[in-house]
Every structure is written in structure tokens, then in C-alpha cells.
Design an enzyme around this catalytic site. Structure first.
Site, PDB file in Angstrom:
ATOM      1  N   ARG A  46       0.844  -1.209   0.000  1.00  0.00           N
ATOM      2  CA  ARG A  46       0.000   0.000   0.000  1.00  0.00           C
ATOM      3  C   ARG A  46       0.877   1.256   0.000  1.00  0.00           C
ATOM      4  NH1 ARG A  46      -1.944   1.440   4.691  1.00  0.00           N
ATOM      5  NH2 ARG A  46      -2.730  -0.604   5.291  1.00  0.00           N
ATOM      6  N   TYR A  98     -13.140  18.448 -17.320  1.00  0.00           N
ATOM      7  CA  TYR A  98     -13.669  17.083 -17.385  1.00  0.00           C
ATOM      8  C   TYR A  98     -14.824  16.955 -16.393  1.00  0.00           C
ATOM      9  CZ  TYR A  98     -13.668  12.016 -16.689  1.00  0.00           C
ATOM     10  OH  TYR A  98     -14.025  10.710 -16.572  1.00  0.00           O
ATOM     11  N   ASP A 169      -4.056  19.773 -15.707  1.00  0.00           N
ATOM     12  CA  ASP A 169      -4.418  18.414 -16.103  1.00  0.00           C
ATOM     13  C   ASP A 169      -3.904  18.235 -17.529  1.00  0.00           C
ATOM     14  OD1 ASP A 169      -5.714  16.134 -17.133  1.00  0.00           O
ATOM     15  OD2 ASP A 169      -7.464  16.405 -15.858  1.00  0.00           O
ATOM     16  N   LYS A 194      -5.704   7.212 -20.326  1.00  0.00           N
ATOM     17  CA  LYS A 194      -5.904   7.693 -21.693  1.00  0.00           C
ATOM     18  C   LYS A 194      -4.638   7.448 -22.529  1.00  0.00           C
ATOM     19  CE  LYS A 194      -9.713   8.859 -19.662  1.00  0.00           C
ATOM     20  NZ  LYS A 194      -9.996  10.146 -19.105  1.00  0.00           N
TER      21      LYS A 194
HETATM   22  C1  LIG Z   1     -10.563  10.618 -17.872  1.00  0.00           C
HETATM   23  C2  LIG Z   1     -10.122  11.909 -17.325  1.00  0.00           C
HETATM   24  C3  LIG Z   1      -9.995  12.100 -15.943  1.00  0.00           C
HETATM   25  C4  LIG Z   1     -10.355  11.010 -14.950  1.00  0.00           C
HETATM   26  O1  LIG Z   1      -9.476   9.938 -15.028  1.00  0.00           O
HETATM   27  P1  LIG Z   1      -9.890   8.396 -14.735  1.00  0.00           P
HETATM   28  O2  LIG Z   1      -8.635   7.662 -15.026  1.00  0.00           O
HETATM   29  O3  LIG Z   1     -11.027   8.063 -15.630  1.00  0.00           O
HETATM   30  O4  LIG Z   1     -10.290   8.331 -13.296  1.00  0.00           O
HETATM   31  C5  LIG Z   1      -9.531  13.329 -15.506  1.00  0.00           C
HETATM   32  N1  LIG Z   1      -9.235  14.321 -16.375  1.00  0.00           N
HETATM   33  C6  LIG Z   1      -9.356  14.166 -17.706  1.00  0.00           C
HETATM   34  C7  LIG Z   1      -8.997  15.284 -18.617  1.00  0.00           C
HETATM   35  C8  LIG Z   1      -9.806  12.962 -18.222  1.00  0.00           C
HETATM   36  O5  LIG Z   1      -9.943  12.820 -19.552  1.00  0.00           O
END
Ligand SMILES: *Cc1c(COP(=O)(O)O)cnc(C)c1O
Length: 376
Positions: A46, A98, A169, A194
Site C-alpha cells: 500500500r 472534465y 491536467d 488515456k
Molecule cells: C478521464 C479523465 C480524468 C479522470 O481519469 P480516470 O482515469 O477516468 O479516473 C480526468 N481528467 C481528464 C482530462 C480525463 O480525460
């Protein structure tokens, strides 16, 4: 090393004596102590695991940070990020974040006593007016989702001064196209689900930062709640990262070809892609990024057509998410941005005619052919 070489050679297993080329999956929950009060550096998974550590070190070097933390998904990373703030703090966000981030902030804000404002952060006067002595962070996505609005990272830093934390982000562009820490950001977050993973087969999230003190606080949070990435998922992300540059280059070229095709299509009203000559964010993009990414949105002539496209695409998959080798199409109003208040959605242009496409690495002819038959 250049980034593309680092992607291949940057994940190192600090323990392995076998000569294995890949970082092994250390599927162990706990680790033996060599002696009383002694540690190999690993005690309990963890807290830390060698596979995850190799991935974190690689991500830190890719973004030019001093430390990186890998989480079970992007939202877990954002939830941990909120742990850096205190009751009474104020956070300013770009207004087309998002949808999941907005949902988290809406849920956590009142409970934690943190106030959120969503504004057009490119409007310098508005940003100045929204700042207060309680403002602890400005949180931006650029290009934004799904409207592909580009935010000038250097300009935001200049407006907010050195005291306020600036978080970007960077999910859409990845360090291959944009390195926010070099542009004045303090923190970078990612949904590694992604482009970084790139194969739509696992979830992952990251926080990368230059400040060791904040990193220690974040490590305390993951150690406490257990939101760190598992060894197997860490292995998959390390593997995915090896082809990140190749994949980005191909999907980006596909995105441009699709954007140009859609621009010429008589049933498409608008195309949002920063790589198009008439995109308002193109100049800023060129000044801070080395690519326009593989995401685009477009508005078709009617809601009926938008729905028909989603049902008629055959190779292109109608699914949430983005950044994988498969081309995906989504309907922001029903999927990623369903949680945004209607008033906000309308103001941003997220309407029932808007579709979002994540270009994969297939042949561009096949993607265009599929869209063409779906739009007819
Ligand atoms: C998908 C996404 C998130 C969230 O991420 P997860 O891996 O689905 O929890 C946050 N910010 C952006 C820009 C995203 O495309």
C-alpha cells in the site's frame, strides 16, 4: 536522453539482478525486513511497490518533475490532490473541465469547506477579479474537454503570481506535446488511463510535482487510504508508455486529417481542433506545445444526425474515454459532461449536436470512410 528514448529505457528496476529487460510485476503485498529496524526500501505494497516505483520515477522524468505518484485512476489522483487544501481555501478552475472533476469538486467542496469557482481563465481581468487572499490553487485543462479551448499557461502564472499553486491536467497532450512544469505550473495531473496507457485496458492516474514537501504529504495520503496503482497495472502503463510517442504522432496526424475532412463536410457546422488554421487557440498552442493532440469535437447539423452517427459508425467505437489505439466517439451531453448544469453546458457550446472524437492509430482513410458513411 530525449523523451522518446526515455520512454523506452527510463523505467528501471532497482532490485533486479537477472538482466530482465522489462520491469517485473512484483506481485507481493509485503516485503521481508533484512534486520531489526531495517528495510529494503519496501515494506508493504500500500505504501510502495517496486513496479509502481519504476513507473513513478519514469513519469517524474518525462514531465521534468522531482517526484511522481501513480494512483489507481485519474479521479483518485484528483481526490488525493484535494488533501493538500484546508477548510476556507478557494480554488479557481477553468470552466470546461472534465465532467468527473466537476462532480468530485462539487461533492467534496462543501464537505471539506473548500470553495470552487469556474471561470474563463483566459480572461485575465476576470481571473484577477476572482482571485482573493484565500485562493490556494488555479486548476486548468488545456486544451479543454470537449470544447478544445486552449489556455495560456505562462499567462495564467503571470496573472496569479508565484504564491498560488498552478495545476494543469495534462491528460490530453501528455509530456510528449506539453510540459506544464516548464511553463510555470507547480503540479501536473493525468488520467493515465488515456494516452499514457494507450490501449483502453487499464485505469491509472498521476500527480507529478517539483515540490518534495507536497509530495511527502501526498505519499502520506496514498499510504493512508491505499489509492496507489497496483503492480500489474503499473506494468501495463510502463509497457504502454514505450510506444507513447509513436502513438501520439499517428493519432495526431489522423486527428488533423479527420478535422480537415469534417470542416469540408456540408452536414458539419463546426469543428473544434487547435490544429486548424482558424482555431482561436492555435497561436497559444504553438507557443507552449509541440503538438495539437488527437482530440477533436464537432457539431453536426441536428440532434438526430448526432444520434444517427453514434449508431451508424462501424469501425469507430461509440464509447467513453479517449487516448487509446482505437478511435472512439462520444456524446458529451449524455456521457462525459452529463453532470454539468444545463445552463453551464449551453454557455460552453456543449449541446445535443456536439460529438467528440478521439483519433486512434488506424489508417486515416478508414476513419474518414466510416465517418463519411455515418454522416450520410
Ligand atoms: C478521464 C479523465 C480524468 C479522470 O481519469 P480516470 O482515469 O477516468 O479516473 C480526468 N481528467 C481528464 C482530462 C480525463 O480525460
Amino acid at each position: 536522453m530525449k523523451l522518446e528514448s526515455l520512454l523506452i529505457h527510463g523505467a528501471k528496476d532497482s532490485l533486479n539482478q537477472t538482466g530482465a529487460i522489462s520491469v517485473p510485476i512484483y506481485q507481493s503485498a509485503t516485503f521481508v525486513h533484512p534486520g531489526v529496524g531495517q528495510s529494503t526500501g519496501f515494506d508493504y505494497a500500500r505504501v510502495q511497490n517496486p513496479t509502481r516505483q519504476a513507473l513513478e520515477r519514469l513519469m517524474a522524468s518525462l514531465e521534468g518533475g522531482s517526484e511522481a505518484l501513480a494512483f489507481s485512476c485519474g479521479m483518485a489522483a484528483l481526490d488525493a490532490l484535494l488533501g493538500l487544501f484546508n477548510r476556507g481555501d478557494h480554488i479557481i478552475c477553468s470552466n470546461d473541465l472534465y465532467g468527473g472533476s466537476v462532480r468530485l469538486f462539487d461533492a467534496a467542496g462543501p464537505r471539506l469547506g473548500i470553495e470552487f469557482d469556474y471561470i474563463d481563465v483566459n480572461d485575465q481581468k476576470l481571473l484577477e477579479r476572482t482571485l482573493s487572499d484565500k485562493t490556494a490553487m488555479v486548476f486548468i485543462e488545456t486544451p479543454s474537454n470537449p470544447m478544445m479551448t486552449v489556455t495560456d499557461i505562462r499567462a495564467v502564472r503571470k496573472t496569479i503570481g508565484p504564491r498560488i499553486m498552478l495545476t494543469v491536467d495534462n491528460t490530453f497532450l501528455t509530456p510528449i506535446c506539453q510540459r506544464p512544469l516548464e511553463l510555470g505550473a507547480d503540479l501536473v495531473v493525468h488520467s493515465g488511463t488515456k494516452f499514457l496507457g494507450g490501449h483502453n485496458d487499464t485505469l491509472c492516474g498521476f500527480i507529478i510535482l517539483s515540490d518534495c514537501f507536497k509530495a511527502e504529504k501526498l505519499r502520506y495520503i496514498t499510504k493512508t487510504v491505499g489509492s496507489g496503482l497496483t503492480p500489474f497495472d503499473s506494468f501495463l502503463i510502463i509497457r504502454g508508455l514505450k510506444t507513447l510517442k509513436l502513438r501520439i504522432e499517428k493519432s495526431q496526424a489522423n486527428a488533423l486529417a479527420v478535422a480537415e475532412f469534417l470542416t469540408r463536410h456540408h452536414r458539419v457546422n463546426k469543428v473544434y481542433y487547435p490544429g486548424l488554421l482558424d482555431h482561436p487557440g492555435r497561436e497559444i498552442s504553438l507557443s507552449q506545445s509541440t503538438g495539437f493532440g488527437a482530440m477533436l469535437s464537432f457539431e453536426v447539423e441536428s440532434e438526430e444526425l448526432a444520434k444517427a452517427v453514434l449508431e451508424r459508425v462501424s469501425m469507430i467505437l461509440y464509447a467513453e474515454s479517449l487516448g487509446g489505439v482505437e478511435t472512439l466517439i462520444t456524446y458529451p451531453i449524455l456521457q462525459t459532461h452529463a453532470d454539468l448544469p444545463e445552463r453551464v453546458r449551453e454557455a460552453l457550446g456543449i449541446n445535443s449536436r456536439l460529438l467528440r472524437l478521439s483519433a486512434g492509430v488506424e489508417a486515416s482513410e478508414d476513419i474518414i470512410e466510416d465517418l463519411s458513411q455515418a454522416l450520410s
